[in-house]
Design an enzyme around this catalytic site. Sequence first.
Site, PDB file in Angstrom:
ATOM      1  N   ASP A  11     -15.734   0.671   1.352  1.00  0.00           N
ATOM      2  CA  ASP A  11     -14.980   1.780   1.925  1.00  0.00           C
ATOM      3  C   ASP A  11     -15.730   2.283   3.146  1.00  0.00           C
ATOM      4  OD1 ASP A  11     -12.934   3.557   2.230  1.00  0.00           O
ATOM      5  OD2 ASP A  11     -13.597   4.945   0.668  1.00  0.00           O
ATOM      6  N   GLU A  52     -14.524   1.202   7.935  1.00  0.00           N
ATOM      7  CA  GLU A  52     -14.034   0.357   6.833  1.00  0.00           C
ATOM      8  C   GLU A  52     -14.446  -1.102   7.028  1.00  0.00           C
ATOM      9  OE1 GLU A  52     -10.082   3.077   5.839  1.00  0.00           O
ATOM     10  OE2 GLU A  52      -9.966   1.407   7.259  1.00  0.00           O
ATOM     11  N   ASP A  76      -9.459   0.097  -0.529  1.00  0.00           N
ATOM     12  CA  ASP A  76      -8.283   0.955  -0.453  1.00  0.00           C
ATOM     13  C   ASP A  76      -7.758   1.070   0.977  1.00  0.00           C
ATOM     14  OD1 ASP A  76      -9.650   3.245   0.869  1.00  0.00           O
ATOM     15  OD2 ASP A  76     -10.671   3.454  -1.047  1.00  0.00           O
ATOM     16  N   ASP A 126     -16.485   4.872  -2.231  1.00  0.00           N
ATOM     17  CA  ASP A 126     -16.083   6.088  -1.509  1.00  0.00           C
ATOM     18  C   ASP A 126     -17.206   7.119  -1.523  1.00  0.00           C
ATOM     19  OD1 ASP A 126     -13.876   7.861  -0.336  1.00  0.00           O
ATOM     20  OD2 ASP A 126     -14.479   9.014  -2.106  1.00  0.00           O
ATOM     21  N   HIS A 191       0.096 -39.339  15.259  1.00  0.00           N
ATOM     22  CA  HIS A 191       1.373 -39.721  15.877  1.00  0.00           C
ATOM     23  C   HIS A 191       1.261 -39.785  17.403  1.00  0.00           C
ATOM     24  CE1 HIS A 191       2.028 -35.638  17.362  1.00  0.00           C
ATOM     25  NE2 HIS A 191       1.601 -35.214  16.184  1.00  0.00           N
ATOM     26  N   GLU A 267       1.881 -31.368   9.152  1.00  0.00           N
ATOM     27  CA  GLU A 267       0.933 -30.594   9.958  1.00  0.00           C
ATOM     28  C   GLU A 267       0.794 -29.175   9.415  1.00  0.00           C
ATOM     29  OE1 GLU A 267      -1.620 -30.077  11.488  1.00  0.00           O
ATOM     30  OE2 GLU A 267      -1.298 -30.706  13.571  1.00  0.00           O
TER      31      GLU A 267
END
Length: 389
Positions: A11, A52, A76, A126, A191, A267
Amino acid sequence: MAPRVVSVEADGGSRGNPGPAGYGAVVRDPETGEVLAERSESLGTATNNVAEYQGLIAGLTAAAELGAVEVDVRMDSKLVVEQMCGRWQIKHPGLRPLAAQAAALVGRFAAVRFSWIPREQNRHADALANAAMDAAAGRPPATAAPGRAAAPAATAQPAGTPATGSDPATAPASWEPRPTFTATRLILVRHGETAYTEQRRYSGRGDVPLSERGRAQAQATGARVAELAPSVAAVLSSPLSRCTATAASIAGALGDVPVRTEDDLIECDFGQWEGRTFAEVRQQWPGEMDAWLASPRIAPPGGESFTHVAERAHRVITGLLTAYPGETVVVVSHVSPIKLMLRDALAAGDGFLHRLFLDAAGISVLDMWPDGGVAVRTVNDTAHLAALD
């Protein structure tokens, strides 16, 4: 003994947004709930989202120091979780380098799972973040409650090598050449060119056909494969037409060997980047591109991660080794699946994906033995295309 799986609760916040900021992170044993490590720090003046992200980075760093292999991240912050999962764009330029740093840390683990939790389920992190914010604001720290002293971090040790590629320790090492008749030989073919190839556009699930030059490349590739392997047990192709057309030219040169399509050879899904030029994506999604380049576990917005493509490619190879022991198989696919096959064959790191260049209609050859031995014979052979230039 280092924990294999840990949970990280993180947090961060600021008083004022921006204002005095700090973060908190807790690393736990997910089975017992035991706190294995805590991290918190004051950041001076910053925004909530910056704090954060810093909490996430601190938590992942602590998990790596503990030697964890897999991590469950619980936060959170809906914004951080959605951005790290690749579902939301990173629009704020100040968050892009932090997201890239977090993505690089994610790449150090075999798996990292992100989930959003309500704030009341993130109280420990927190509380650490709030204490750090108090310190940033010059307030005296609160007395720690009993049992809440910071747990000492485990002795730092390098995190395990990312498990997205093959582990060299699982394959027998030998300097002596092996007999090729006991190996399954895979001839990997990208390819031929399409209009998107020339225009330098992301070309994933869109069914873009071969260009005129691409058709000529397919014919030349067929002749070259017939020289390399006069006897072929099977030709497998991605279901997209640029591959099936290339495979048909190769099969014709081999005496009309049947072509079988394999969905796992398709792909990578580039999501919102599909059909856009490389320059357009860099300009419109700079943060998302930085995060994508930093970790194979990050997907383009609305797309697929290279980790998922690697799982598909691994299934194909495992199936071929079982079905065609000691025989030669041609595999016609795209840049991403072939790069991932070569990365794993060479036991290379994820940086290999951005350093290897594969030309349209290039040929690579692998020999693979039942005991796990691998020999990479050729990578991106394009000598057969010289006459077309």
